[in-house]
Design a protein around this motif. Structure first.
Motif, mmCIF file in Angstrom:
data_model
loop_
_atom_site.group_PDB
_atom_site.id
_atom_site.type_symbol
_atom_site.label_atom_id
_atom_site.label_comp_id
_atom_site.label_asym_id
_atom_site.label_seq_id
_atom_site.Cartn_x
_atom_site.Cartn_y
_atom_site.Cartn_z
ATOM 1 N N LEU A 137 -30.801 -1.371 26.289
ATOM 2 C CA LEU A 137 -29.675 -2.263 26.584
ATOM 3 C C LEU A 137 -28.578 -2.125 25.532
ATOM 4 O O LEU A 137 -27.383 -2.259 25.848
ATOM 5 C CB LEU A 137 -30.165 -3.711 26.651
ATOM 6 N N VAL A 159 -21.711 -3.531 18.147
ATOM 7 C CA VAL A 159 -22.685 -3.871 19.194
ATOM 8 C C VAL A 159 -23.843 -2.884 19.177
ATOM 9 O O VAL A 159 -25.020 -3.273 19.253
ATOM 10 C CB VAL A 159 -22.003 -3.892 20.577
ATOM 11 N N ALA A 209 -24.885 -1.401 26.417
ATOM 12 C CA ALA A 209 -23.852 -2.346 25.976
ATOM 13 C C ALA A 209 -22.760 -1.637 25.200
ATOM 14 O O ALA A 209 -21.561 -1.882 25.390
ATOM 15 C CB ALA A 209 -24.483 -3.450 25.124
ATOM 16 N N TYR A 249 -20.448 0.291 27.711
ATOM 17 C CA TYR A 249 -19.511 -0.471 28.549
ATOM 18 C C TYR A 249 -18.510 -1.267 27.723
ATOM 19 O O TYR A 249 -17.399 -1.521 28.192
ATOM 20 C CB TYR A 249 -20.298 -1.345 29.531
ATOM 21 N N SER A 295 -17.472 -2.035 19.707
ATOM 22 C CA SER A 295 -18.536 -1.286 20.373
ATOM 23 C C SER A 295 -19.494 -0.665 19.360
ATOM 24 O O SER A 295 -20.700 -0.581 19.607
ATOM 25 C CB SER A 295 -17.933 -0.204 21.278
#
Length: 280
Positions: free
Chosen positions: A121, A90, A125, A128, A87
């Protein structure tokens, strides 16, 4: 059986700390973007990479500081280390795409809109993927409408923050834009958490054996927090970022150019004429 979800186990401590970290990451990242735009002679990829990493680390630390206050009363929770690290990657990579769009294409309307969408986004992202790292004795479900609303909040606020930072390039303006970025990240997080419901697999109050959430999250948070502090030192010792661009930004000259001037052309002194000798 539905679990009892509580996102504020420690009261206002975790939301406030999380918001401040999001603002810190946003402030450092946005100033690095401005630095790459106002000085053409700077090493642009380096400043943009530092900005993307700062914003990404700010988003990630905000999320997991807030998650320290998250609990499901009927079951214990923990986190998958691999997905937790993913995460963070990302966040940095996706936000980096948006940052490089602004840095390379400029502050035009199209570039800002595209960068804002991608950055928003990236925030979503990261959230989540981080939630996918959650492990408990049950399954997590999301309300689709609230999830969509959380993503929209992230996109709109991230676009507004980028616009404010690169359109009005003053130091105080960038600080104001960082508060907007903090609102984007925090608002997206808590709106997304409002979409969460937990369906428990058992009714016996099963607990998860092993480490507690904080025993994993606190050591992992240490690295990004130290990085943000080091990035802050870099920004603090850059004169252009601290003092602002001032007159230099309007004239398009390099820092210190105001002190550079051409010496007036010097003329050699006129040779002194000797008086004419008197005729005898």
């Amino acid at each position: 059986m539905e679990g009892t979800v509580d996102g504020f186990r420690y009261g206002a401590v975790t939301p406030v700390a999380a918001y401040l970290m999001a603002c810190l990451g946003g402030a450092l990242g946005l100033r690095c973007i401005v630095r790459s735009l106002i000085d053409e002679q700077t090493w642009k990829p380096g400043w943009l990479a530092l900005g993307a990493a700062s914003i990404g680390c700010g988003i990630w630390t905000m999320h997991f500081i807030a998650m320290i206050g998250f609990q499901v009363e009927e079951t214990r929770i923990r986190y998958d280390a691999g997905l937790t690290v993913l995460s963070l990657a990302v966040a940095i990579v996706v936000v980096g795409i948006g940052v490089f769009m602004v840095g390379c294409l400029g502050a035009g309307k199209g570039a800002l809109t595209g960068a804002g969408v991608i950055t928003g986004l990236g925030v979503a992202a990261m959230h989540y993927v981080g939630m996918a790292a959650l492990r408990l004795d049950g399954s997590i479900r999301y309300d689709a409408f609230t999830v969509g609303l959380s993503i929209l909040i992230a996109i709109v606020a991230a676009t507004a923050a980028l616009w404010a930072a690169v359109t009005i390039r003053g130091f105080l303006t960038s600080l104001g834009a960082s508060t907007i970025m903090g609102v984007a990240v925090s608002g997206m997080h808590y709106t997304g958490m409002a979409a969460v419901s937990v369906h428990l697999h058992g009714t016996t109050g099963a607990s998860w054996a092993g480490d507690s959430p904080t025993s994993l999250l606190l050591p992992m948070l240490l690295g990004p927090v130290v990085f943000l502090l080091l990035a802050g030192v870099v920004v603090m010792f850059d004169p252009l970022l601290v003092l602002g661009d001032g007159e230099w930004s309007r004239s398009g000259r390099r820092p210190g150019a105001d002190s550079e001037f051409k010496a007036p052309a010097t003329t050699s002194p006129r040779p002194r004429r000797e008086p004419y000798a008197r005729k005898q």
